[in-house]
Design a protein around this motif. Structure first.
Motif, short mmCIF file in Angstrom:
data_model
loop_
_atom_site.label_atom_id
_atom_site.label_comp_id
_atom_site.label_asym_id
_atom_site.label_seq_id
_atom_site.Cartn_x
_atom_site.Cartn_y
_atom_site.Cartn_z
N VAL A 196 -9.23 -7.91 19.23
CA VAL A 196 -8.82 -7.13 18.18
C VAL A 196 -8.69 -5.54 18.55
N LYS A 197 -10.02 -5.09 19.72
CA LYS A 197 -10.30 -3.99 19.99
C LYS A 197 -9.03 -3.17 20.70
N PRO A 198 -8.31 -4.02 21.39
CA PRO A 198 -6.96 -3.22 22.18
C PRO A 198 -5.92 -2.96 21.23
N LEU A 199 -5.73 -3.58 20.38
CA LEU A 199 -4.89 -3.35 18.93
C LEU A 199 -4.97 -2.08 18.55
N VAL A 200 -6.42 -1.66 17.95
CA VAL A 200 -6.65 -0.60 17.12
C VAL A 200 -6.86 0.73 17.82
N ASP A 201 -6.79 2.03 16.97
CA ASP A 201 -6.95 3.11 17.38
C ASP A 201 -8.52 3.50 17.67
N PHE A 202 -9.49 2.88 16.86
CA PHE A 202 -10.71 3.19 16.58
C PHE A 202 -11.51 1.88 17.05
N PRO A 203 -11.62 1.35 18.45
CA PRO A 203 -12.46 0.31 18.61
C PRO A 203 -13.70 0.24 18.40
N GLN A 248 3.90 -8.38 7.91
CA GLN A 248 4.22 -9.82 7.14
C GLN A 248 2.93 -10.70 7.65
N GLY A 249 1.89 -10.07 8.11
CA GLY A 249 0.55 -11.04 8.17
C GLY A 249 0.77 -11.72 9.67
N ARG A 250 1.59 -11.49 10.62
CA ARG A 250 1.93 -12.05 11.70
C ARG A 250 0.85 -12.04 12.89
N VAL A 251 0.18 -10.60 13.08
CA VAL A 251 -0.92 -10.57 14.06
C VAL A 251 -2.25 -11.25 13.65
N ALA A 252 -2.45 -10.93 12.17
CA ALA A 252 -3.44 -11.62 11.46
C ALA A 252 -3.31 -13.23 11.69
N LYS A 253 -2.19 -13.92 11.57
CA LYS A 253 -2.04 -15.15 11.55
C LYS A 253 -2.30 -15.57 13.07
N GLU A 303 -12.15 -13.90 7.97
CA GLU A 303 -11.87 -13.04 6.87
C GLU A 303 -11.67 -11.57 7.60
N ILE A 304 -10.55 -10.92 7.27
CA ILE A 304 -10.35 -9.73 7.60
C ILE A 304 -10.48 -8.47 6.38
N GLY A 305 -11.14 -7.44 6.77
CA GLY A 305 -11.47 -6.53 5.65
C GLY A 305 -11.66 -5.22 6.17
N GLU A 306 -12.03 -4.10 5.40
CA GLU A 306 -11.99 -2.83 5.97
C GLU A 306 -13.29 -2.39 5.62
N THR A 324 -14.18 -6.55 10.38
CA THR A 324 -14.09 -5.24 9.76
C THR A 324 -13.39 -4.01 10.73
N VAL A 325 -12.65 -3.22 10.37
CA VAL A 325 -11.94 -2.46 11.08
C VAL A 325 -12.08 -1.11 10.42
N ASN A 326 -11.71 0.14 10.90
CA ASN A 326 -11.51 1.41 10.24
C ASN A 326 -10.11 1.12 9.51
N LYS A 327 -10.04 1.76 8.33
CA LYS A 327 -9.10 1.68 7.30
C LYS A 327 -7.98 2.02 7.78
N THR A 328 -7.57 3.04 8.76
CA THR A 328 -6.55 3.41 9.23
C THR A 328 -5.89 2.19 10.01
N ASP A 329 -6.61 1.17 10.68
CA ASP A 329 -6.06 0.36 11.59
C ASP A 329 -5.82 -1.21 10.86
N MET A 330 -6.16 -1.37 9.51
CA MET A 330 -5.72 -2.46 8.85
C MET A 330 -4.32 -2.81 9.33
N GLY A 331 -3.45 -2.13 9.14
CA GLY A 331 -2.07 -2.26 9.21
C GLY A 331 -1.68 -3.02 10.75
N LYS A 332 -2.29 -2.60 11.65
CA LYS A 332 -2.38 -2.90 13.12
C LYS A 332 -2.84 -4.30 13.26
N VAL A 333 -3.94 -4.65 12.43
CA VAL A 333 -4.70 -5.99 12.78
C VAL A 333 -3.72 -6.83 11.81
N ILE A 334 -3.47 -6.71 10.68
CA ILE A 334 -2.69 -7.44 9.77
C ILE A 334 -1.27 -7.59 10.38
N GLY A 335 -0.42 -6.52 10.80
CA GLY A 335 0.80 -6.85 11.43
C GLY A 335 2.04 -6.92 10.23
#
Length: 76
Positions: A9-16, A48-53, A73-76, A35-46
Motif C-alpha cells: 500500500v505505501k507506494p500507492l499513496v501520497d501519505f505513506p 470499481q474497487g480493482r486495486v482493493a480486490k 478491511e479498508i477504512g480511513e 487505514t490510510v489518509n482520507k485523500t488516499d482512499m481513492g488510490k487504495v480502492i481504485g
C-alpha cells in the motif's frame, strides 16, 4: 502479513506515513484493518474497487497456509 500489506500500500499513496494496519485475531479468523489518509482512499480502492480486490487477493493467497480465515478491511 502486516508487513506485506504495508509494503503493497505505501507506494500507492501520497501519505505513506498515514498507512496503519491493525490486527484483530479471533478463534477462526484474523482481520486486518487498513487505514490510510482520507485523500488516499481513492488510490487504495481504485476504479470499481480493482486495486482493493487485487490487494485482498494477494493477502488471502499469502495467508492460505494458515488455518484461520483472513479478512482485510479498508477504512480511513
Amino acid at each position: 502479513m502486516k508487513q506485506l500489506i504495508e509494503t503493497i500500500v505505501k507506494p500507492l499513496v501520497d501519505f505513506p506515513e498515514d498507512v496503519h494496519v491493525n490486527v484483530n485475531e479471533e478463534d477462526q479468523r484474523i482481520t486486518y484493518y487498513l487505514t490510510v489518509n482520507k485523500t488516499d482512499m481513492g488510490k487504495v480502492i481504485g476504479k470499481q474497487g480493482r486495486v482493493a480486490k487485487a490487494i485482498r487477493t494477494v493477502v488471502y493467497a499469502a495467508g492460505s497456509s494458515q488455518q484461520k480465515k483472513i479478512f482485510l478491511e479498508i477504512g480511513e
